[in-house]
Motif scaffolding. Structure first.
Motif, short mmCIF file in Angstrom:
data_model
loop_
_atom_site.label_atom_id
_atom_site.label_comp_id
_atom_site.label_asym_id
_atom_site.label_seq_id
_atom_site.Cartn_x
_atom_site.Cartn_y
_atom_site.Cartn_z
N HIS A 145 -1.55 -0.66 20.12
CA HIS A 145 -1.81 -2.15 20.57
C HIS A 145 -2.97 -2.80 19.87
CE1 HIS A 145 -1.92 -5.58 23.21
NE2 HIS A 145 -2.96 -5.23 23.37
N SER A 146 -4.06 -1.90 19.98
CA SER A 146 -5.35 -2.55 19.39
C SER A 146 -5.31 -2.80 18.07
CB SER A 146 -6.48 -1.48 19.70
OG SER A 146 -6.58 -1.19 21.12
N GLU A 147 -4.47 -1.69 17.36
CA GLU A 147 -4.38 -2.08 15.77
C GLU A 147 -3.61 -3.14 15.41
OE1 GLU A 147 -2.50 0.61 11.97
OE2 GLU A 147 -2.97 1.55 13.94
N SER A 148 -2.44 -3.43 16.12
CA SER A 148 -1.56 -4.36 15.59
C SER A 148 -2.18 -5.90 16.32
CB SER A 148 -0.07 -4.24 16.42
OG SER A 148 -0.37 -4.24 17.76
N THR A 149 -2.92 -5.62 17.30
CA THR A 149 -3.42 -6.95 17.79
C THR A 149 -4.39 -7.54 16.67
OG1 THR A 149 -3.01 -6.50 20.28
CG2 THR A 149 -4.83 -8.24 19.62
N LEU A 150 -5.55 -6.63 16.31
CA LEU A 150 -6.42 -6.99 15.32
C LEU A 150 -6.09 -7.35 14.02
CD1 LEU A 150 -9.84 -7.19 15.11
CD2 LEU A 150 -9.72 -4.71 14.40
N LYS A 151 -4.91 -6.63 13.61
CA LYS A 151 -4.07 -6.98 12.61
C LYS A 151 -3.81 -8.50 12.38
CE LYS A 151 -0.41 -5.45 9.40
NZ LYS A 151 0.42 -4.37 8.92
N ASN A 152 -2.95 -8.95 13.72
CA ASN A 152 -2.39 -10.38 13.91
C ASN A 152 -3.74 -11.18 13.89
OD1 ASN A 152 0.05 -9.43 14.01
ND2 ASN A 152 -0.16 -9.10 16.27
N ILE A 153 -4.96 -10.89 14.11
CA ILE A 153 -6.14 -11.80 14.33
C ILE A 153 -6.73 -11.85 12.81
CG2 ILE A 153 -8.64 -11.88 15.22
CD1 ILE A 153 -7.60 -10.55 17.82
N TYR A 154 -6.63 -10.95 12.20
CA TYR A 154 -6.91 -11.07 10.93
C TYR A 154 -6.05 -11.83 9.89
CZ TYR A 154 -8.29 -9.35 6.15
OH TYR A 154 -8.67 -9.23 4.96
N GLY A 155 -4.75 -11.62 10.31
CA GLY A 155 -3.76 -12.81 9.76
C GLY A 155 -4.23 -14.17 10.02
N TYR A 156 -4.60 -14.37 11.54
CA TYR A 156 -5.03 -15.81 11.64
C TYR A 156 -6.43 -15.96 10.74
CZ TYR A 156 -1.79 -15.56 15.43
OH TYR A 156 -0.72 -15.37 16.27
N TYR A 157 -7.36 -15.11 10.82
CA TYR A 157 -8.64 -15.49 10.14
C TYR A 157 -8.30 -15.58 8.52
CZ TYR A 157 -12.56 -13.95 7.10
OH TYR A 157 -13.62 -13.97 6.14
N GLN A 158 -7.30 -15.00 7.96
CA GLN A 158 -6.86 -15.28 6.57
C GLN A 158 -6.35 -16.45 6.16
OE1 GLN A 158 -4.50 -11.39 5.85
NE2 GLN A 158 -6.08 -11.06 4.04
N SER A 159 -5.40 -17.04 7.28
CA SER A 159 -4.51 -18.28 7.08
C SER A 159 -5.53 -19.41 7.61
CB SER A 159 -3.51 -18.24 7.91
OG SER A 159 -3.54 -17.72 9.12
N GLN A 160 -6.85 -18.95 8.35
CA GLN A 160 -7.83 -20.05 8.93
C GLN A 160 -7.23 -20.67 10.09
OE1 GLN A 160 -9.51 -22.52 6.02
NE2 GLN A 160 -10.02 -20.74 4.54
N ASN A 184 -15.79 -10.03 6.79
CA ASN A 184 -14.20 -9.29 6.57
C ASN A 184 -14.31 -7.96 7.34
OD1 ASN A 184 -12.04 -9.44 5.00
ND2 ASN A 184 -12.71 -7.78 4.35
N TYR A 185 -15.44 -7.16 7.41
CA TYR A 185 -15.78 -6.14 8.01
C TYR A 185 -15.60 -6.05 9.41
CZ TYR A 185 -17.95 -2.11 9.93
OH TYR A 185 -18.25 -0.99 10.80
N CYS A 186 -15.85 -7.39 9.99
CA CYS A 186 -15.82 -7.50 11.39
C CYS A 186 -14.20 -7.54 12.06
CB CYS A 186 -16.31 -8.71 11.94
SG CYS A 186 -18.01 -8.86 11.90
N TYR A 187 -13.34 -7.84 10.95
CA TYR A 187 -12.00 -7.98 11.30
C TYR A 187 -11.31 -6.81 10.77
CZ TYR A 187 -12.34 -12.88 12.13
OH TYR A 187 -12.38 -14.42 12.82
N THR A 188 -11.58 -6.09 9.82
CA THR A 188 -11.02 -4.89 9.17
C THR A 188 -11.73 -3.43 9.30
OG1 THR A 188 -12.14 -5.06 6.90
CG2 THR A 188 -10.37 -6.27 7.45
#
Length: 608
Positions: free
Chosen positions: A49-64, A123-127
């Motif tokens: 759950h945590s991994e997939s959630t942070l991955k989704n948030i990182y996607g929002y970061y990449q797409s702004q 970027n480190y904060c997200y990944t």
């Protein structure tokens, strides 16, 4: 209208259906009834759950998308999510959760922040991932330290620690100190001390400020072969910019241990290089007095007369009783690492023997092999690690005391007292290195065995021991100029099996027993010191436990007490005496307990 409407509503049921949850299901399945007996509960946990959630948030970061703040550094604009930044950085947490205006600002300008470093850290904060290399680690660590991204700061410290080299360790130490990274600073300094002889060959050393060089020179942990290396490194630094640096010479020369340099080196090198600087002359004179007036050294003790750890040599514990047939092995103690390691073995088993150190050689004298008392003498060369035989003594002796009286390659060795297998001895022999023979000198007034023997201020002292009837308090002093023994003030306690060390113008009597050696009690923990100027003894701090047959030696300027026998077991305990605090501190123990070991200081390994 209403009737028409009702009929229309009724007719509409054919077109619009209201479906209940249990309509169309068999009656027995219309409700799910759990057995009251089971009363079970279940907790579902999605490990991803945590991994997939942070991955989704990182996607929002990449797409702004869903970003609520823009960080600005120079021309760089980085949209991000406050909650993510605050979760990783104490700096951002304070900014966004406090009462500062940035808490509700949508654009924040960060002054004096490297744009690329900021982008990498966001970027480190997200990944949780960041790339470190020799080109980026410094600016990343500086920025991470500012933003309080502690995990990145630690990763950078670990990276720099792996990169330590003689050419960069000083720079890393300075940088770590600037960033308040105390662990990296300490490790970089430790590396600089350990590799000092290589460090001084690089540009970073020549570029040091005077206060930075001072912090190096004042450390007793510099790994050098002799104090000459320290003086030469100082002069190399001064001469690199003599016009601007000569003014620092008096201050920095105070950190060189000039009294520990040879008198020849003082005159030929130090005097010629620094004698023209008026403030340096008192330091040179102090060192000359140390050599010319050895009887006054106790008044001249200072940090400049305390040797550095790497130059005091190593400690050897040789033979002794270990609870079996007697030890024939040696152990070597390294004060820099506080460790004991196996060294060599004696050519043959010996007990109650004496040892002297001369010119990188161990001279092993007398003793007994378990059956008979010996007069044989062996020599162990610390350079070639080989054994040879010297001329035997005139008398067979075990329980003897051995000491070198004087300095230089031809200083005589004295073998004092002991037991020949039949009687206690008062006779004394002297080894002449030139003629390679033993000769008889004036005997002591009384016979004594297991006494402590040491040389102090050009005279030989025989302390305590046993004469067959009892343990002794008496002390005798031998003057080689008159070939005569005189009585000194007796010790405060009777001591057989005593160990004696000369240090700082005093004699120290360590441990021993005052009852028969084979009795259960009577062993001593107390230590006393003799002052030849006042001819008096003074009790000092006691050892950690009572024991006799302690091995002791002066290592540098510290007395080390090794092993011993407490009446029940052979001890592996090792202690060091702190004269300033009048206390004993435990060091690393021997690998095996032993009593009656010969303990001597030998030159550093670089020299043999």
């Amino acid at each position: 209208m209403s009737g028409c409407d009702n009929r229309k509503g009724e007719n509409s049921k054919d077109n619009i259906s209201t479906i209940s949850a249990d309509e169309g299901l068999p009656r027995e399945l219309s409700q799910i009834s759990l057995s009251s007996e089971s009363n079970s509960e279940e907790c579902h946990c999605d490990e991803k759950h945590s991994e997939s959630t942070l991955k989704n948030i990182y996607g929002y970061y990449q797409s702004q998308k869903l970003c609520d703040v823009v960080l600005i550094a120079g021309e760089c604009r980085i949209p991000a999510h406050k909650v993510v930044l605050a979760s990783c950085s104490e700096y951002f947490a304070a900014m966004f959760t406090g009462s500062l205006r940035e808490a509700w600002s949508t654009e924040i300008t960060l002054e004096r922040i490297d744009p690329q470093a900021l982008r990498s850290l966001i970027n480190y904060c997200y990944t949780g991932s960041i790339e470190l290399n020799s080109e980026t680690a410094e600016i990343l660590m500086t920025t991470a330290n500012l933003l309080q991204l502690n995990s990145v700061t630690k990763a950078c410290c670990d990276f720099f620690e792996k990169q330590l080299d003689p050419c960069n360790c000083l720079g890393i130490a300075v940088f770590a100190e600037q960033q308040s990274c105390l662990s990296l600073h300490a490790k970089a300094l430790e590396y600089s001390y350990q590799h000092y002889m290589q460090v001084v060959k690089h540009q970073e050393f020549l570029a040091l400020e005077s206060d930075q060089l001072a912090s190096l020179l004042k450390s007793d942990e510099l790994n050098v072969q002799s104090e000459e290396n320290v003086f030469e490194s100082l002069m190399t630094w001064v001469q690199h910019d003599n016009l601007n640096r000569e003014k620092h010479l008096p201050t920095l020369l105070k950190l060189v241990k000039l009294p520990l340099l040879s008198s020849e080196y003082l005159i030929d090198k130090v005097e010629s290089a620094c004698g023209n600087v008026a403030e340096c002359q008192p330091l040179i004179m102090e060192a000359v007095k140390w050599h010319l007036l050895p009887e006054r050294r106790s008044l001249l003790f200072s940090n400049r007369t305390r040797p550095r750890t790497s130059t005091i040599g190593r400690l050897l514990a040789i033979g002794g009783m270990d609870g079996y047939k007697g030890a024939s092995n040696m152990e070597m103690y390294d004060p820099r690492t506080n460790t004991w390691t196996p060294f060599m073995r004696m050519g043959a088993r010996r007990l109650q023997f004496g040892v002297a150190v001369m010119q990188n050689k161990l001279i092993v004298v007398g003793g007994r092999d378990g059956l008979k008392t010996l007069n044989t003498v062996e020599c162990f060369d610390l350079t070639s690690l080989s054994w040879s035989t010297l001329a035997p003594m005139n008398t067979h002796r075990h329980g003897l005391g051995v000491a070198v009286l004087g300095e230089g390659p031809n200083a005589p060795i004295y073998a004092v007292g002991g037991h020949d297998g039949w009687i206690y001895l008062n006779s004394v022999e002297r080894w002449d290195a030139c003629s390679r023979t033993w000769s008889i000198v004036s005997p002591m007034a009384g016979a004594r065995s297991t006494c402590g023997v040491a040389a102090l201020r050009g005279k030989l002292y025989a302390v305590g021991g046993r004469d067959g009837g009892s343990c002794l308090r008496s002390v005798e002093c031998y003057d080689p100029a008159t070939n005569h023994w005189t009585n000194c003030a007796p010790m405060l306690r009777r001591r057989g099996g005593v160990s004696v060390v000369a240090a700082g113008g005093y004699l120290y009597a360590v441990g021993g027993h005052e009852a028969p050696a084979n009795s259960a009690g009577g062993r001593l923990a107390c230590v006393e010191r003799y002052d030849p100027r006042t001819d008096s003894w003074l009790l000092l701090a006691s050892l950690s436990c009572p024991r006799d047959a302690v091995g002791s030696c002066l290592l540098g300027d510290r007395i080390i007490a090794v092993g011993g026998y407490d009446g029940v077991q052979y001890l592996c305990v090792v202690e060091m005496f702190d004269e300033e605090g009048n206390s004993w501190r435990k060091l690393a123990p021997l690998s095996t307990g032993r009593a009656g070991a010969a303990v001597v200081a030998v030159p550093p390994p670089q020299l043999f």
